[in-house]
Motif scaffolding. Structure first.
Motif, PDB file in Angstrom:
ATOM      1  N   GLY A  81       1.299  -1.093  -0.038  1.00  0.00           N
ATOM      2  CA  GLY A  81      -0.058   0.649  -0.120  1.00  0.00           C
ATOM      3  C   GLY A  81       1.340   1.488  -0.132  1.00  0.00           C
ATOM      4  N   GLU A  82       1.799   1.333   0.679  1.00  0.00           N
ATOM      5  CA  GLU A  82       3.585   2.408   0.883  1.00  0.00           C
ATOM      6  C   GLU A  82       3.203   2.742  -0.673  1.00  0.00           C
ATOM      7  N   ASN A  83       3.449   1.657  -1.153  1.00  0.00           N
ATOM      8  CA  ASN A  83       4.584   1.554  -2.600  1.00  0.00           C
ATOM      9  C   ASN A  83       3.798   2.410  -3.247  1.00  0.00           C
ATOM     10  N   VAL A  84       2.616   1.761  -3.296  1.00  0.00           N
ATOM     11  CA  VAL A  84       1.656   1.850  -4.394  1.00  0.00           C
ATOM     12  C   VAL A  84       0.558   3.771  -4.734  1.00  0.00           C
ATOM     13  N   LEU A  85       0.896   4.219  -3.482  1.00  0.00           N
ATOM     14  CA  LEU A  85       1.002   5.230  -2.601  1.00  0.00           C
ATOM     15  C   LEU A  85       1.875   5.803  -3.430  1.00  0.00           C
ATOM     16  N   LYS A  86       3.318   5.559  -3.274  1.00  0.00           N
ATOM     17  CA  LYS A  86       4.551   6.812  -3.597  1.00  0.00           C
ATOM     18  C   LYS A  86       4.404   6.723  -5.130  1.00  0.00           C
ATOM     19  N   SER A  87       3.886   5.667  -5.509  1.00  0.00           N
ATOM     20  CA  SER A  87       4.025   5.611  -7.313  1.00  0.00           C
ATOM     21  C   SER A  87       3.297   6.512  -7.887  1.00  0.00           C
ATOM     22  N   GLY A  88       2.389   6.962  -7.498  1.00  0.00           N
ATOM     23  CA  GLY A  88       2.005   8.154  -8.277  1.00  0.00           C
ATOM     24  C   GLY A  88       0.244   7.964  -9.031  1.00  0.00           C
ATOM     25  N   GLU A  89       0.012   6.156  -9.307  1.00  0.00           N
ATOM     26  CA  GLU A  89      -0.465   6.213  -9.790  1.00  0.00           C
ATOM     27  C   GLU A  89      -2.651   5.221  -8.979  1.00  0.00           C
ATOM     28  N   ILE A  90      -2.292   6.490  -7.974  1.00  0.00           N
ATOM     29  CA  ILE A  90      -4.098   6.379  -7.025  1.00  0.00           C
ATOM     30  C   ILE A  90      -4.697   7.520  -8.294  1.00  0.00           C
ATOM     31  N   GLY A  91      -6.351   7.183  -8.355  1.00  0.00           N
ATOM     32  CA  GLY A  91      -6.570   7.866  -9.712  1.00  0.00           C
ATOM     33  C   GLY A  91      -6.711   7.463 -10.868  1.00  0.00           C
ATOM     34  N   ARG A  92      -5.559   7.174 -10.914  1.00  0.00           N
ATOM     35  CA  ARG A  92      -4.923   6.497 -12.651  1.00  0.00           C
ATOM     36  C   ARG A  92      -5.453   4.622 -12.733  1.00  0.00           C
ATOM     37  N   LEU A  93      -3.996   3.820 -12.307  1.00  0.00           N
ATOM     38  CA  LEU A  93      -3.962   2.947 -12.192  1.00  0.00           C
ATOM     39  C   LEU A  93      -5.021   2.121 -11.300  1.00  0.00           C
ATOM     40  N   VAL A  94      -5.079   2.373  -9.864  1.00  0.00           N
ATOM     41  CA  VAL A  94      -5.705   2.121  -8.762  1.00  0.00           C
ATOM     42  C   VAL A  94      -6.745   3.120  -8.445  1.00  0.00           C
ATOM     43  N   ALA A  95      -8.037   2.621  -7.567  1.00  0.00           N
ATOM     44  CA  ALA A  95      -8.836   3.473  -7.412  1.00  0.00           C
ATOM     45  C   ALA A  95      -8.336   4.062  -6.486  1.00  0.00           C
TER      46      ALA A  95
END
Length: 206
Positions: free
Chosen positions: A32-46
């Motif tokens: 979850g932390e890595n996904v938050l840091k990836s900048g893909e929230i709202g794009r590839l991840v809901a």
């Protein structure tokens, strides 16, 4: 994979694990932390982390595994069936809480190929209904058949020209044959109606 720039340099973290690895609670938190840091929230991840998008670009042709110098055209029908069998059925079957939605041009073409028989049956039903309506309007078997056959010939010519020019039917052009058929019927009825009017206005109707 996410990458952060810190004092020590670039620090990255993985956004996936292997199939054979068992995920622990700490691993899920790290993910979850890595996904938050990836900048893909709202794009590839809901935003609620309950869904994600897997975007895969496709090529029209790919090298033959047995002969790298030969290119194989992508079979949309077979590709669509493999998506259903190896992706949707397998993973949704393992976990009923998972819903997989597959979209894209290739999947649409595959669904069109799978449903081509239904399309042909629908076109046949349209022919039958049109013939009945023509008979009710003209009350002449010869005129009805002439209009119907000429319109079907126009559809056949259209499909042949598309093939000659290197095009084919896809989800965006599947309605074109029906449109050509409808235009042919409309013009045919107008011509027959005009001939009937001229016939009744003639000096010698015999």
């Amino acid at each position: 994979k996410e990458t952060n720039v810190e004092k020590k340099g670039e620090v990255g973290g993985s956004g996936r694990w292997g199939e054979d690895e068992d995920l622990r609670e700490d691993d899920l938190e790290e993910l979850g932390e890595n996904v938050l840091k990836s900048g893909e929230i709202g794009r590839l991840v809901a935003n609620n982390f309950k869904s994600t998008i897997i975007d895969i670009p496709l090529q029209e042709a790919y090298p033959n595994p047995e002969n790298q110098g030969e290119l194989i055209q992508l079979d949309y029908g077979d590709f669509s069936r493999q998506l259903e069998e190896k992706i949707r059925s397998e993973f949704q079957g393992e976990n009923p809480n998972i819903q997989i939605h597959i979209v894209g041009f290739a999947k649409k073409v595959g669904d069109l190929i799978d449903g081509i028989i239904k399309v042909v049956m629908f076109f046949g039903a349209a022919l039958l209904i049109t013939f009945v309506l023509l008979m009710m309007f003209t009350r002449c078997l010869k005129s009805s058949l002439t209009t119907l056959v000429c319109s079907v010939i126009a559809v056949v010519w259209q499909l042949g020209l598309l093939r000659t020019l290197g095009f084919g039917l896809d989800p965006y052009s599947i309605l074109v044959p029906f449109l050509v058929f409808a235009i042919g019927i409309s013009h045919g009825v107008q011509i027959i109606n005009g001939m009937a009017i001229e016939y009744t206005n003639a000096d010698d109707s015999q």
